[in-house]
Design an enzyme around this catalytic site. Sequence first.
Site, PDB file in Angstrom:
ATOM      1  N   ASN A   1      -4.249   5.972   0.283  1.00  0.00           N
ATOM      2  CA  ASN A   1      -3.503   4.732   0.467  1.00  0.00           C
ATOM      3  C   ASN A   1      -4.530   3.632   0.642  1.00  0.00           C
ATOM      4  OD1 ASN A   1      -2.349   2.535   1.787  1.00  0.00           O
ATOM      5  ND2 ASN A   1      -1.727   3.699   3.585  1.00  0.00           N
TER       6      ASN A   1
ATOM      7  N   VAL B   1       4.327   8.195  -1.943  1.00  0.00           N
ATOM      8  CA  VAL B   1       4.949   7.234  -2.862  1.00  0.00           C
ATOM      9  C   VAL B   1       3.920   6.151  -3.139  1.00  0.00           C
ATOM     10  CG1 VAL B   1       7.353   7.684  -2.254  1.00  0.00           C
ATOM     11  CG2 VAL B   1       6.052   6.027  -0.906  1.00  0.00           C
TER      12      VAL B   1
ATOM     13  N   MET C   1       0.836  -1.202   0.000  1.00  0.00           N
ATOM     14  CA  MET C   1       0.000   0.000   0.000  1.00  0.00           C
ATOM     15  C   MET C   1       0.868   1.248   0.000  1.00  0.00           C
ATOM     16  SD  MET C   1      -3.340  -0.808   0.318  1.00  0.00           S
ATOM     17  CE  MET C   1      -3.399  -2.261  -0.689  1.00  0.00           C
ATOM     18  N   CYS C   2       0.429   2.220  -0.646  1.00  0.00           N
ATOM     19  CA  CYS C   2       1.189   3.482  -0.748  1.00  0.00           C
ATOM     20  C   CYS C   2       1.494   4.061   0.637  1.00  0.00           C
ATOM     21  CB  CYS C   2       0.386   4.527  -1.525  1.00  0.00           C
ATOM     22  SG  CYS C   2      -0.246   3.940  -3.114  1.00  0.00           S
ATOM     23  N   ARG C   3       2.429   4.958   0.684  1.00  0.00           N
ATOM     24  CA  ARG C   3       2.788   5.659   1.925  1.00  0.00           C
ATOM     25  C   ARG C   3       2.613   7.157   1.672  1.00  0.00           C
ATOM     26  NH1 ARG C   3       3.010   2.361   5.707  1.00  0.00           N
ATOM     27  NH2 ARG C   3       1.027   2.421   4.627  1.00  0.00           N
TER      28      ARG C   3
END
Length: 251
Positions: free
Chosen positions: A118, A91, A1-3
């Site tokens: 996210n 990101v 998962m995105c941060r």
Amino acid sequence: MCRHLAYLGPPVPLSRLLFDPPHGLAHQSWAPRDMRGGGTINADGFGLGWFPPVLSERLPVVYRSARPLWSDPALPGLAAATSSGAVLAAVRSATVGMPVTESAAAPFHDGPWLFSHNGRITGWPDSVVDVAAGLPVRDLITLDAPTDSALLWALVRARLRAGATLGDALSSVVTSVAAAAPGSRLNLLLTDGQSIAAVVYGHALSVLASEGSVLVASEPVDDDPGWRAVPSLSLLVADPSAVHISEGAFA
Ligand code: GLN
């Protein structure tokens, strides 16, 4: 998962959020500690949105890319030379089936607003056809990208344009998408440069508030003992002088 992370406070070089801390966003792009829900690294793009302290207009500058954050040779110098007191950065680890393009990387933005998601919408796209149908057609045909995050941004933006507060806009979208697509992960982050709103829904979020500044991040960027984990299913609304956490807002 995105941060993702967001900062409000005295102007700091962007490198203080990305590169300088031991677990800054650059480190989280290739060595995240907590990737529950899929993915191993965040290599499918990145984005930075910041309010320049010197401009009177107070609109953010946005720099997005489809490449891994660590692979942009200009970024360390740019980040060291650019200071801001209001930043949102992310990101990306693309959800399977979703395109890797610059316009799919957060922050999504319009006017003073910067937004990041996210997670993922379960059953995409069929599960949210009815929710999306409530948007103006113009918004649907100008989505940033054919992704769940871009749709979430369009839903949030429509509420902001209608006058909702940051927190109310996020709450309303999470409530309707969660009802249509149970099991979704809807960790949302939003700022207008004055305050931050965030939803913890399916993943972690931590907050570090100190004298006149606040930093909200998927993962703490350092080992400062002041970091607090925001409980699951909460809404956070913060500015440099106060942090409010509504626990159980989505229980
Ligand atoms: N589903 C979103 C995307 O593909 C976010 C992915 C994530 O959180 N890893 O961009």
